[in-house]
Design a protein around this motif. Structure first.
Motif, mmCIF file in Angstrom:
data_model
loop_
_atom_site.group_PDB
_atom_site.id
_atom_site.type_symbol
_atom_site.label_atom_id
_atom_site.label_comp_id
_atom_site.label_asym_id
_atom_site.label_seq_id
_atom_site.Cartn_x
_atom_site.Cartn_y
_atom_site.Cartn_z
ATOM 1 N N LEU A 166 0.844 -1.199 0.000
ATOM 2 C CA LEU A 166 0.000 0.000 0.000
ATOM 3 C C LEU A 166 0.873 1.241 0.000
ATOM 4 C CD1 LEU A 166 -2.859 1.413 0.469
ATOM 5 C CD2 LEU A 166 -2.107 1.590 2.843
ATOM 6 N N THR A 167 0.510 2.217 -0.819
ATOM 7 C CA THR A 167 1.204 3.502 -0.839
ATOM 8 C C THR A 167 0.292 4.574 -0.261
ATOM 9 O OG1 THR A 167 2.544 2.902 -2.763
ATOM 10 C CG2 THR A 167 2.283 5.250 -2.301
ATOM 11 N N LEU A 168 0.771 5.253 0.773
ATOM 12 C CA LEU A 168 0.057 6.352 1.422
ATOM 13 C C LEU A 168 0.699 7.647 0.945
ATOM 14 C CD1 LEU A 168 -2.116 7.012 3.607
ATOM 15 C CD2 LEU A 168 -0.267 6.959 5.288
ATOM 16 N N LYS A 169 -0.006 8.374 0.103
ATOM 17 C CA LYS A 169 0.572 9.520 -0.587
ATOM 18 C C LYS A 169 0.863 10.683 0.368
ATOM 19 C CE LYS A 169 0.614 8.253 -4.988
ATOM 20 N NZ LYS A 169 1.857 8.246 -5.780
ATOM 21 N N GLY A 170 1.971 11.363 0.099
ATOM 22 C CA GLY A 170 2.314 12.603 0.772
ATOM 23 C C GLY A 170 2.504 13.699 -0.261
ATOM 24 N N LYS A 171 2.989 14.850 0.178
ATOM 25 C CA LYS A 171 3.199 15.959 -0.753
ATOM 26 C C LYS A 171 4.313 15.663 -1.746
ATOM 27 C CE LYS A 171 1.643 19.568 2.439
ATOM 28 N NZ LYS A 171 2.037 20.789 3.200
ATOM 29 N N SER A 172 5.270 14.884 -1.316
ATOM 30 C CA SER A 172 6.422 14.555 -2.153
ATOM 31 C C SER A 172 6.326 13.112 -2.621
ATOM 32 C CB SER A 172 7.711 14.752 -1.353
ATOM 33 O OG SER A 172 8.829 14.225 -2.054
ATOM 34 N N GLU A 173 6.962 12.824 -3.760
ATOM 35 C CA GLU A 173 7.068 11.440 -4.217
ATOM 36 C C GLU A 173 8.184 10.703 -3.493
ATOM 37 O OE1 GLU A 173 7.420 11.195 -8.435
ATOM 38 O OE2 GLU A 173 5.252 11.419 -8.733
ATOM 39 N N LYS A 174 9.026 11.430 -2.758
ATOM 40 C CA LYS A 174 10.050 10.764 -1.964
ATOM 41 C C LYS A 174 9.361 9.836 -0.979
ATOM 42 C CE LYS A 174 13.647 14.330 -2.096
ATOM 43 N NZ LYS A 174 14.490 15.224 -1.262
ATOM 44 N N THR A 175 9.815 8.603 -0.933
ATOM 45 C CA THR A 175 9.060 7.558 -0.239
ATOM 46 C C THR A 175 9.859 6.952 0.909
ATOM 47 O OG1 THR A 175 7.868 7.027 -2.275
ATOM 48 C CG2 THR A 175 7.897 5.335 -0.554
ATOM 49 N N VAL A 176 9.162 6.773 2.032
ATOM 50 C CA VAL A 176 9.712 6.034 3.172
ATOM 51 C C VAL A 176 9.049 4.665 3.188
ATOM 52 C CG1 VAL A 176 9.963 5.940 5.672
ATOM 53 C CG2 VAL A 176 10.116 8.153 4.486
ATOM 54 N N LEU A 177 9.852 3.620 3.079
ATOM 55 C CA LEU A 177 9.349 2.250 3.087
ATOM 56 C C LEU A 177 9.251 1.745 4.522
ATOM 57 C CD1 LEU A 177 8.678 -0.385 1.442
ATOM 58 C CD2 LEU A 177 11.122 -0.940 1.660
ATOM 59 N N LEU A 178 8.069 1.286 4.914
ATOM 60 C CA LEU A 178 7.863 0.674 6.224
ATOM 61 C C LEU A 178 7.392 -0.758 5.979
ATOM 62 C CD1 LEU A 178 6.057 3.621 8.059
ATOM 63 C CD2 LEU A 178 8.457 2.954 8.243
ATOM 64 N N LYS A 207 -3.701 9.392 9.640
ATOM 65 C CA LYS A 207 -4.534 10.458 10.202
ATOM 66 C C LYS A 207 -3.787 11.790 10.300
ATOM 67 C CE LYS A 207 -3.656 9.753 15.149
ATOM 68 N NZ LYS A 207 -4.244 9.395 16.450
ATOM 69 N N GLN A 208 -2.489 11.762 10.023
ATOM 70 C CA GLN A 208 -1.702 12.991 10.109
ATOM 71 C C GLN A 208 -1.930 13.860 8.876
ATOM 72 O OE1 GLN A 208 2.439 12.373 10.974
ATOM 73 N NE2 GLN A 208 2.023 11.411 12.934
ATOM 74 N N LYS A 209 -2.111 15.137 9.104
ATOM 75 C CA LYS A 209 -2.306 16.089 8.016
ATOM 76 C C LYS A 209 -0.949 16.566 7.498
ATOM 77 C CE LYS A 209 -6.617 17.749 10.087
ATOM 78 N NZ LYS A 209 -7.321 18.905 10.675
ATOM 79 N N ASN A 210 -0.945 16.981 6.254
ATOM 80 C CA ASN A 210 0.239 17.603 5.659
ATOM 81 C C ASN A 210 1.480 16.702 5.717
ATOM 82 O OD1 ASN A 210 -1.214 20.053 5.160
ATOM 83 N ND2 ASN A 210 -0.952 20.574 7.322
ATOM 84 N N ARG A 211 1.281 15.407 5.435
ATOM 85 C CA ARG A 211 2.458 14.525 5.318
ATOM 86 C C ARG A 211 3.318 15.006 4.161
ATOM 87 N NH1 ARG A 211 -1.670 10.864 5.706
ATOM 88 N NH2 ARG A 211 -1.641 10.711 3.434
ATOM 89 N N TYR A 212 4.604 15.130 4.417
ATOM 90 C CA TYR A 212 5.507 15.502 3.319
ATOM 91 C C TYR A 212 5.885 14.264 2.523
ATOM 92 C CZ TYR A 212 9.600 16.965 0.718
ATOM 93 O OH TYR A 212 10.493 17.201 -0.298
ATOM 94 N N TYR A 213 6.392 13.243 3.198
ATOM 95 C CA TYR A 213 6.827 12.037 2.509
ATOM 96 C C TYR A 213 5.638 11.154 2.151
ATOM 97 C CZ TYR A 213 11.593 13.162 3.951
ATOM 98 O OH TYR A 213 12.798 13.782 4.130
ATOM 99 N N THR A 214 5.810 10.400 1.080
ATOM 100 C CA THR A 214 4.925 9.287 0.774
ATOM 101 C C THR A 214 5.422 8.078 1.552
ATOM 102 O OG1 THR A 214 4.237 10.081 -1.406
ATOM 103 C CG2 THR A 214 4.234 7.688 -1.066
ATOM 104 N N TYR A 215 4.496 7.297 2.106
ATOM 105 C CA TYR A 215 4.862 6.115 2.889
ATOM 106 C C TYR A 215 4.348 4.866 2.185
ATOM 107 C CZ TYR A 215 6.298 9.282 6.555
ATOM 108 O OH TYR A 215 6.945 10.264 7.263
ATOM 109 N N ARG A 216 5.232 3.915 2.022
ATOM 110 C CA ARG A 216 4.856 2.650 1.389
ATOM 111 C C ARG A 216 4.892 1.543 2.438
ATOM 112 N NH1 ARG A 216 6.416 0.920 -4.747
ATOM 113 N NH2 ARG A 216 4.968 -0.844 -4.913
ATOM 114 N N PHE A 217 3.754 0.905 2.646
ATOM 115 C CA PHE A 217 3.617 -0.145 3.647
ATOM 116 C C PHE A 217 3.657 -1.500 2.943
ATOM 117 C CE2 PHE A 217 1.991 3.623 5.556
ATOM 118 C CZ PHE A 217 2.327 3.531 6.900
#
Length: 448
Positions: A166-178, A207-217
């Motif tokens: 699953l990809t949780l979109k943020g403002k940036s396409e830079k991605t943190v893999l969890l 639930k956090q607003k204004n995520r900068y990074y995209t998170y990939r689970f």
């Protein structure tokens, strides 16, 4: 520091109890069932890659299904069964049914002589075998003169390897893999603590607003799952991964979360997440510690960090594999892995991820001309007297320490420093700076 807790003790405990009895392996209905349970909490896509598919130097294995496995004496006395524990079966055991002598049986019995009262967890994924796992004490009680009836009802068949993505979109396409793995049956710290933490982190970040990074689970069967993910993901998508954390062994009795560095740190290549780990472990040493990258042991970070992939992926653990006697045995249960310890690890990881979010660029003041008026925002005493230093509302004994940190931090927010640089300049903890920055960010006094 406790950030907002998206899951409470009871929710995690219920999820643990639901996942615990499922007979998982790297493929098969056990992992499919487990992924569908997790999918209720993380709405990821369950991806399937067919058995026989070449994934780099590996091949996706067939599916394995455990129906039942029991060892009896020839006259019908039950010795052990997967009804009692699903680690009694050699994981990925082929089917077998026969009445045999002890001499024929003995090579197929797996024990751990170092810890004779425990049942070891043993696998044979890529070499066909049949067998049982039992304690050395159980084995010693077997009568070598008797015959034994073996009933192993398993099925090995062409199918698919499955994983959740699953990809949780943020403002940036830079991605943190969890990511965490899901393939061990009925092991607590080594298996379920990671997915439990991943679920909680997803709920916190979503639930956090204004995520900068995209998170990939990502939830995968260990090793072959991460290899399959990497082989089936476009290079352009992998190139977006600027940092990652493998979650494992997060529920043991140790007090600190320990970070294992990425391969980049090992070979002297700078990485933002590795540098933040070094700084965090120095300034918040009561909560965190670090370990070097080692290719000789570990989990999926070895695949994400392999030389031709070389992603900046670290590992987070609490009581790591190989550092506790209960590892890969029947004693790695809920008595050893505490839900309260998993919750504490989640809180610490939330703090680390929040710092990583804020540390991406320099901090800027939002107001021009003099200090912001802190008193009208509830951040400064509103009575000025000789006693003011003891009227600050923070919990520090001298009544002023947190306020002084706030004033020092504000003085350093000039567009020239990151969170990490401010912490290191002031020699304060990341816990302190987050407690200071969050209200400033909420009231639009600071931006990244």
């Amino acid at each position: 520091m406790m950030l907002g807790r998206a899951m409470d003790y009871q929710e995690l405990d219920d999820l643990f109890n639901e996942l615990w009895p499922i007979p998982r392996s790297i493929t098969g209905p056990g992992i499919t069932q487990s992924l569908k349970i997790l999918q209720r909490h993380i709405p990821f896509e369950i991806k399937a890659v067919a058995s026989g598919t070449k994934v780099f130097d590996w091949v996706v294995p067939p599916e394995w299904q455990l129906n039942s496995a029991t060892l009896y004496t020839a006259d019908g006395e039950k010795i052990l069964s997967t009804e009692d524990s699903n680690i009694h079966i050699l994981n990925f055991s082929e089917p077998y049914s026969a009445t045999i002598s002890y001499e024929e049986l003995e090579p197929h019995l797996y024990t751990n002589k170092t810890f004779p009262e425990t049942v070891p967890y043993v696998t044979s994924y890529y070499q066909r075998r049949w067998g049982f796992c039992l304690s050395e004490a159980q084995k010693a009680r077997l009568d070598k003169t008797k015959k034994y009836r073996v009933e192993i009802d398993t099925k090995i068949y062409p199918g698919n390897l499955r994983y959740g993505d699953l990809t949780l979109k943020g403002k940036s396409e830079k991605t943190v893999l969890l990511t965490s793995y899901l393939c061990h049956p009925s092991l607590a710290n080594n298996e379920l603590s990671g997915p439990l933490a991943l679920v909680a982190l997803y709920k916190e970040l979503s639930k956090q607003k204004n995520r900068y990074y995209t998170y990939r689970f990502l939830v995968v069967p260990e090793t072959i799952g991460s290899i399959t993910f990497l082989a089936n993901t476009e290079k352009s998508e992998l190139d977006k991964i600027c940092a990652g954390i493998v979650l494992t062994c997060l529920g043991g009795p140790a007090k600190k979360v320990t970070f294992k560095h990425s391969r980049r740190h090992w070979v002297g290549e700078p990485s933002e997440i590795d540098e933040l780990v070094e700084s965090l472990c120095m300034h918040d040493s009561e909560c965190f510690e670090q370990r070097p990258f080692e290719p000789t042991s570990g989990s999926d970070e070895r695949q994400f960090c392999s030389p031709t992939i070389n992603l900046p992926v670290i590992q987070a653990a609490r009581t790591p594999y190989g550092q506790y006697d209960e590892y890969h045995s029947s004693l790695d249960n809920k008595s050893f892995m505490r839900i309260s310890a998993v919750l504490d690890s989640i809180s610490k990881l939330c703090m680390f991820i929040r710092v990583f979010e804020l540390n991406r660029a320099n901090l800027l003041p939002m107001l021009a001309g003099g200090e912001p008026m802190l008193g009208k925002r509830g951040l400064y005493p509103t009575i000025n007297s000789a006693q003011t230093k003891r009227m600050s509302s923070d919990k520090i004994v001298d009544g002023r320490e947190q306020l002084n940190i706030l004033l020092n931090v504000i003085s350093l927010i000039d567009g020239k420093r990151t969170v990490k640089e401010i912490v290191e300049f002031l020699e304060i903890s990341y816990d302190d700076i987050l407690s200071t920055l969050e209200p400033l960010l909420e009231q639009n006094l600071v931006r990244v």
